[in-house]
Design a protein around this motif. Structure first.
Motif, mmCIF file in Angstrom:
data_model
loop_
_atom_site.group_PDB
_atom_site.id
_atom_site.type_symbol
_atom_site.label_atom_id
_atom_site.label_comp_id
_atom_site.label_asym_id
_atom_site.label_seq_id
_atom_site.Cartn_x
_atom_site.Cartn_y
_atom_site.Cartn_z
ATOM 1 N N UNK A 130 0.787 -1.204 -0.052
ATOM 2 C CA UNK A 130 0.061 0.039 -0.070
ATOM 3 C C UNK A 130 0.755 1.230 0.038
ATOM 4 N N UNK A 131 1.603 1.473 0.811
ATOM 5 C CA UNK A 131 2.653 2.662 1.166
ATOM 6 C C UNK A 131 3.947 2.314 0.834
ATOM 7 N N UNK A 132 4.422 1.117 0.846
ATOM 8 C CA UNK A 132 5.855 0.751 0.832
ATOM 9 C C UNK A 132 6.286 1.198 -0.645
ATOM 10 N N UNK A 191 1.321 9.265 -8.498
ATOM 11 C CA UNK A 191 -0.101 9.625 -9.078
ATOM 12 C C UNK A 191 -1.172 8.707 -8.775
ATOM 13 N N UNK A 192 -0.714 7.852 -8.237
ATOM 14 C CA UNK A 192 -1.951 6.748 -7.771
ATOM 15 C C UNK A 192 -2.551 7.341 -6.784
ATOM 16 N N UNK A 193 -3.871 7.186 -6.538
ATOM 17 C CA UNK A 193 -4.898 7.748 -5.547
ATOM 18 C C UNK A 193 -3.924 7.550 -4.206
ATOM 19 N N UNK A 194 -3.467 8.561 -3.640
ATOM 20 C CA UNK A 194 -2.590 8.755 -2.523
ATOM 21 C C UNK A 194 -3.114 8.081 -1.405
ATOM 22 N N UNK A 195 -2.566 7.253 -0.863
ATOM 23 C CA UNK A 195 -3.107 6.109 0.271
ATOM 24 C C UNK A 195 -3.038 7.162 1.633
ATOM 25 N N UNK A 196 -4.135 6.763 2.358
ATOM 26 C CA UNK A 196 -4.481 7.271 3.798
ATOM 27 C C UNK A 196 -3.848 6.181 4.749
ATOM 28 N N UNK A 197 -4.204 6.776 5.977
ATOM 29 C CA UNK A 197 -3.867 5.593 7.280
ATOM 30 C C UNK A 197 -2.433 5.294 7.384
ATOM 31 N N UNK A 198 -2.155 4.765 8.388
ATOM 32 C CA UNK A 198 -1.033 4.570 9.067
ATOM 33 C C UNK A 198 -0.108 3.641 7.796
ATOM 34 N N UNK A 199 0.915 3.951 7.568
ATOM 35 C CA UNK A 199 1.753 3.113 6.750
ATOM 36 C C UNK A 199 2.457 1.993 7.263
ATOM 37 N N UNK A 200 2.707 1.085 6.437
ATOM 38 C CA UNK A 200 3.202 -0.360 7.020
ATOM 39 C C UNK A 200 4.604 -0.007 7.509
ATOM 40 N N UNK A 201 4.683 -0.696 8.668
ATOM 41 C CA UNK A 201 6.031 -0.394 9.365
ATOM 42 C C UNK A 201 6.977 -1.613 9.214
#
Lengths: 220, 220
Positions: free
Chosen positions: A3-5, A11-21
Motif C-alpha cells: 500500500x504505502x511501501x 499519481x496513484x490515489x494517495x493512500x491514507x492511514x498508517x503506513x506499513x512499518x
DNA sequence: GGGAATAATTAGATCAAGTCCAACAATTAG
DNA sequence: CTAATTGTTGGACTTGATCTAATTATTCCC
C-alpha cells in the motif's frame, strides 16, 4: 498488496492511514534464518515475529499461514506463467503455447537462485504438511494452464483434456524442478530440465490434435 | 492394522492385550455424517469422537490427522495400485505396466461408490487444507509409480524420467477422477475416463523407448 | 483360579496455529 | 485541528495435535 511501501510513483490515489512499518521481507528473512537454524516444525510464528520485531498478530497481516513462507518463489512463478500464457499469439497451437510458457517461466529461476525450500529442505525438516503446501501452489499453476486451455481447446472432451494436460504438465514440471534443485549449483539451467520432461507430455496429447483418438491398450 | 478385530483365523501369533473397542469404521461413519451435516471445517474431532462414543484421544489411535478421514478411499487405491504394479510380469514394457496398473486400480471404484469427498465436496466445504491433504495422497501414488519405474528404466535420465512420468500420469489420473466424480451416477466407468487421459502421457514418453530422444521446441 | 505381560483406552496437561475483536497509533484529506 | 482511514497490538478464544501417566481388558503361564 503493497500500500504505502513505495514502488508506486505518486499519481496513484494517495493512500491514507498508517503506513506499513514492517515489510513482508523482514518476516521472510527472519523466518528463513530460523528455519535453517531449527527446522520448520520447531520454529513458531512467535519466534519469527519476535526476531522481526513485530507482534504475533502482525504476521497474519502479511501471511495467511505459516506454510506461506516457504513457497513465495512459486507465487512469483505463477504470475510469470500467467503472463506468459496471456502473451501467447492466438494462432499458436494451444499445447505448444503451454510448453513455451513454462520454458519462459523457467528462465526466471537463475542457476544461482533456487527456491530456499528446495535446496535446504533436509535441514529444514520438510514433511508431509510442507509438501502438501507446495503442491497446493503447483495446483494453482495447473489452474492457470487449465483456464488457458479451456478457452482454446475444442471437442467433446475439451474440459477433461484441459485439466488432464494441465495437471500432467505441472506434474512433469515439478519433477524437473525438484531434480534441478537437488543437482546443486553446477547444473544446466532449469529450462533444459523442463524441456526434457514437459515435451513428451505435450507431444503425447498431440500438440496439433487437441482431442487425440483413444487407443485402447490391451488389458487383463 | 486390525489386531483383534477378527478376520484372522487363529494361527497368527495370538494377540495379547486389550482388544480394540471402537473400530475405525465407527469413527469414519460418525465423521461422514457430521461432515455432511455441518461441513468439514465446522466439525470438530471432539464431535466426531462423541458421536462414535469414544474419547477424543482415541481418535489419534486410529488416525494421524482429521484430514485422514476424507481420503480413506484413496488409501485403498494406493495399496491396489502397488499390488497391481508388483504383479506385473517382468517382460512388460515399464510404461505400459504403469498404464495397466492404473486401469486395473480404477476398477475398484464402481460406478456407484465414488469417494465421498469428491461427490459431496461442495456441501462439505472443501478448501485449501483439504485439497492439500488429497494432494499428499496423490503424491503417495506417484511415489509408488516412481519406485516401480526406477527399477525398470535405464539411461542417464532414468531417475528424472521416472519421477516425471509418475507425477504426470498421476496428474492426468487426478483429472479423470475429478471429472468422473463430477459427472454423477450416470456415467461411464472410471476406467474409461482414465484410459482417455493417461494413455497420451504414456505414449508421449514412448512406451517402447524408455529414454526418448529430446526434441527442442522452438523458443523465443 | 491367580498373577505377570501386553495393548487399548482414557484423562489431563500442554503447545501451537489460526480467528476474532476491541483498543491504539500513525498518517492524510479537508 | 478534526475526521477518516489504515496498520499494529494485546488478549481471549477455538481447535488440532502431542505427550505422559493412569486405567482397563485381555492373553499367557504357572
Amino acid at each position: 498488496m503493497a500500500a504505502n511501501t513505495g514502488a508506486e510513483p505518486s499519481n496513484a490515489p494517495a493512500t491514507r492511514g498508517r503506513p506499513r512499518a514492517s515489510s513482508k521481507a523482514m518476516l521472510e528473512e527472519a523466518a528463513s534464518e530460523l528455519f535453517l537454524e531449527n527446522g520448520y516444525a520447531r520454529t513458531t510464528i512467535e519466534q519469527i515475529t519476535q526476531r522481526a520485531g513485530v507482534s504475533r498478530n502482525t504476521f497474519f497481516n502479511y501471511f495467511s499461514a505459516k506454510s506461506d513462507l516457504l513457497w513465495i518463489e512459486l507465487d512469483a512463478s505463477l504470475t510469470a506463467l500467467t503472463d506468459a500464457l496471456v502473451a501467447t499469439p492466438p494462432e499458436t497451437p494451444p499445447l505448444d503455447a503451454v510448453e513455451r510458457a513454462l520454458l519462459v517461466t523457467a528462465r526466471g529461476f537463475s542457476a544461482q537462485r533456487a527456491p530456499l525450500v528446495l535446496t535446504q529442505y533436509e535441514v529444514m525438516g520438510i514433511d508431509g504438511e510442507l509438501k502438501a503446501a507446495g503442491l497446493a501452489r503447483a495446483l494453482a499453476h495447473a489452474d492457470a494452464i487449465e483456464l488457458f486451455l479451456s478457452t482454446r481447446l475444442a471437442g467433446p472432451d475439451a474440459a477433461l483434456t484441459a485439466r488432464a494436460v494441465a495437471l500432467a504438465v505441472v506434474g512433469a514440471a515439478a519433477a524437473a524442478v525438484g531434480r534441478w534443485a537437488a543437482d546443486g549449483p553446477d547444473r544446466e539451467p532449469l529450462e533444459a530440465y523442463l524441456a526434457r520432461v514437459v515435451h513428451p507430455v505435450v507431444a503425447g496429447y498431440g500438440s496439433d490434435a487437441p482431442t487425440p483418438a483413444r487407443r485402447d491398450p490391451a488389458i487383463g
